[in-house]
Design an enzyme around this catalytic site. Structure first.
Site, PDB file in Angstrom:
ATOM      1  CG  ASN A 194      32.147 -32.517  26.262  1.00  0.00           C
ATOM      2  OD1 ASN A 194      33.298 -32.946  26.174  1.00  0.00           O
ATOM      3  ND2 ASN A 194      31.812 -31.517  27.080  1.00  0.00           N
TER       4      ASN A 194
ATOM      5  CE  LYS B 285      30.999 -32.976  30.270  1.00  0.00           C
ATOM      6  NZ  LYS B 285      30.155 -32.562  31.372  1.00  0.00           N
TER       7      LYS B 285
ATOM      8  CG  HIS C 257      31.946 -27.408  28.955  1.00  0.00           C
ATOM      9  ND1 HIS C 257      31.941 -27.672  30.301  1.00  0.00           N
ATOM     10  CD2 HIS C 257      31.011 -28.215  28.400  1.00  0.00           C
ATOM     11  CE1 HIS C 257      31.043 -28.612  30.551  1.00  0.00           C
ATOM     12  NE2 HIS C 257      30.463 -28.958  29.417  1.00  0.00           N
TER      13      HIS C 257
ATOM     14  CD  GLU D  10      32.350 -30.262  32.988  1.00  0.00           C
ATOM     15  OE1 GLU D  10      33.054 -30.755  32.094  1.00  0.00           O
ATOM     16  OE2 GLU D  10      31.246 -30.749  33.324  1.00  0.00           O
TER      17      GLU D  10
ATOM     18  CD  GLU E 161      26.578 -27.946  27.914  1.00  0.00           C
ATOM     19  OE1 GLU E 161      26.281 -29.117  27.702  1.00  0.00           O
ATOM     20  OE2 GLU E 161      27.727 -27.572  28.194  1.00  0.00           O
TER      21      GLU E 161
ATOM     22  N   GLY F 170      25.671 -33.124  34.500  1.00  0.00           N
ATOM     23  CA  GLY F 170      26.133 -34.285  35.258  1.00  0.00           C
ATOM     24  C   GLY F 170      25.353 -34.545  36.538  1.00  0.00           C
TER      25      GLY F 170
ATOM     26  CB  SER G 183      21.117 -34.336  33.044  1.00  0.00           C
ATOM     27  OG  SER G 183      22.066 -34.109  34.064  1.00  0.00           O
TER      28      SER G 183
HETATM   29  P1  PGA Z   1      26.063 -34.124  30.944  1.00  0.00           P
HETATM   30  O1  PGA Z   1      27.130 -33.050  30.387  1.00  0.00           O
HETATM   31  O2  PGA Z   1      25.266 -34.600  29.761  1.00  0.00           O
HETATM   32  O3  PGA Z   1      26.897 -35.189  31.585  1.00  0.00           O
HETATM   33  O4  PGA Z   1      25.203 -33.394  31.929  1.00  0.00           O
HETATM   34  C1  PGA Z   1      26.766 -32.122  29.394  1.00  0.00           C
HETATM   35  C2  PGA Z   1      27.934 -31.233  29.079  1.00  0.00           C
HETATM   36  O5  PGA Z   1      28.665 -30.842  29.988  1.00  0.00           O
HETATM   37  O6  PGA Z   1      28.174 -30.905  27.901  1.00  0.00           O
END
Ligand code: PGA
Length: 253
Positions: A10, A12, A93, A95, A164, A170, A210
């Site tokens: 992803n 983003k 997601h 976010e 997640e 992140g 992560s």
């Molecule tokens: P990350 O993000 O691997 O940077 O923690 C995962 C995600 O949001 O899908």
């Protein structure tokens, strides 16, 4: 199909055309690791270009609108991302839930349109740290899913769920294998209840938060984990392919 680990990058809000070389590198290498199913979700602006460059990997979008079309300046519909070459869309997601106050009902509506547009779905769920510390993580995640899982016929065949934990995205923190396995089991229980065990068995449950080449093997060897949704580590082909290699080396693969 469903027994291959599914590794999804992803990107983003990252990536201009300069990133196409990474997509090409991922695509070329993916041919050598057929034990894993590999996909990337670039920003909307790159879907078409990545689709043209990449033949082996799946291409998806990171969101779509809850309406089919209309007066929604700046938004993109499921049919539009499908037309650009996307084969799946990530929905719900954390976010999007946080930045755009997306509700489970809206996410369910998006899923409906995405399925109509012929897309596969990666439906995300996950709890905040405060919810986990209160001991409510499982109830919270199951409530998110109950309110957003598609109930229409054949939907499960095109569904993937991504667990997640918000506090792991992140941050460099990951849930323990024990907590991941417990949450994935709870999600499987809900999928069994919703679709029946036979159909549910076709739905992969990914872990995200992560995931890196260094921890991928441990996470992907958890029997309940069907793959990974990868943010930061998907931005370079080298680290993303490290995860793909780990996936193709797990015992279940
Ligand atoms: P990350 O993000 O691997 O940077 O923690 C995962 C995600 O949001 O899908």
């Amino acid at each position: 199909m469903a027994d291959r680990p599914y590794i999804v990058g992803n990107w983003k809000m990252n990536g201009t055309r300069a990133m196409l070389s990474e997509a090409r590198a991922i695509d070329r290498a993916a041919q050598r690791y057929m034990k894993a199913e590999v996909a990337v979700a670039p920003p909307y602006t790159l879907i078409h270009a990545v689709h043209r460059e990449a033949e082996q990997i799946g291409i998806g979008a990171q969101d779509c609108h809850a309406d089919v079309d209309g007066a929604h300046t700046g938004d993109i519909s499921a049919a539009m991302v499908a037309d650009a070459g996307a084969k799946f869309v990530i929905l719900g997601h954390s976010e999007r839930r946080a930045d755009h106050k997306e509700s489970n009902a809206q996410i369910n509506a998006k899923i409906g349109h995405a399925l109509e547009a012929g897309l596969r779905i990666i439906l995300c769920c996950g709890e905040t740290l405060a919810t986990r510390e209160k001991g409510d993580a499982e109830a919270f995640v199951l409530k998110q899913l109950k309110a957003s899982l598609p109930k229409i016929e054949d939907a499960a065949e095109r569904l993937t769920v991504a667990y997640e934990p918000v506090w792991a995205i992140g941050t460099g923190k990951t849930a323990t294998p024990k907590d991941i396995a417990a949450m994935h089991k709870a999600i499987r229980g809900l999928l069994d209840e919703t679709y029946g065990p036979e159909v549910s068995a076709e739905v992969r449950i990914l872990y995200g938060g992560s995931v890196k080449p260094e921890n991928a093997k441990e996470i992907l060897s958890i029997p309940e984990v069907g793959g990974a949704l990868v943010g930061g580590a998907s931005l370079s082909s080298e680290s993303f392919l490290g995860i793909v290699v780990a996936a193709s080396e797990t015992e279940e693969a």
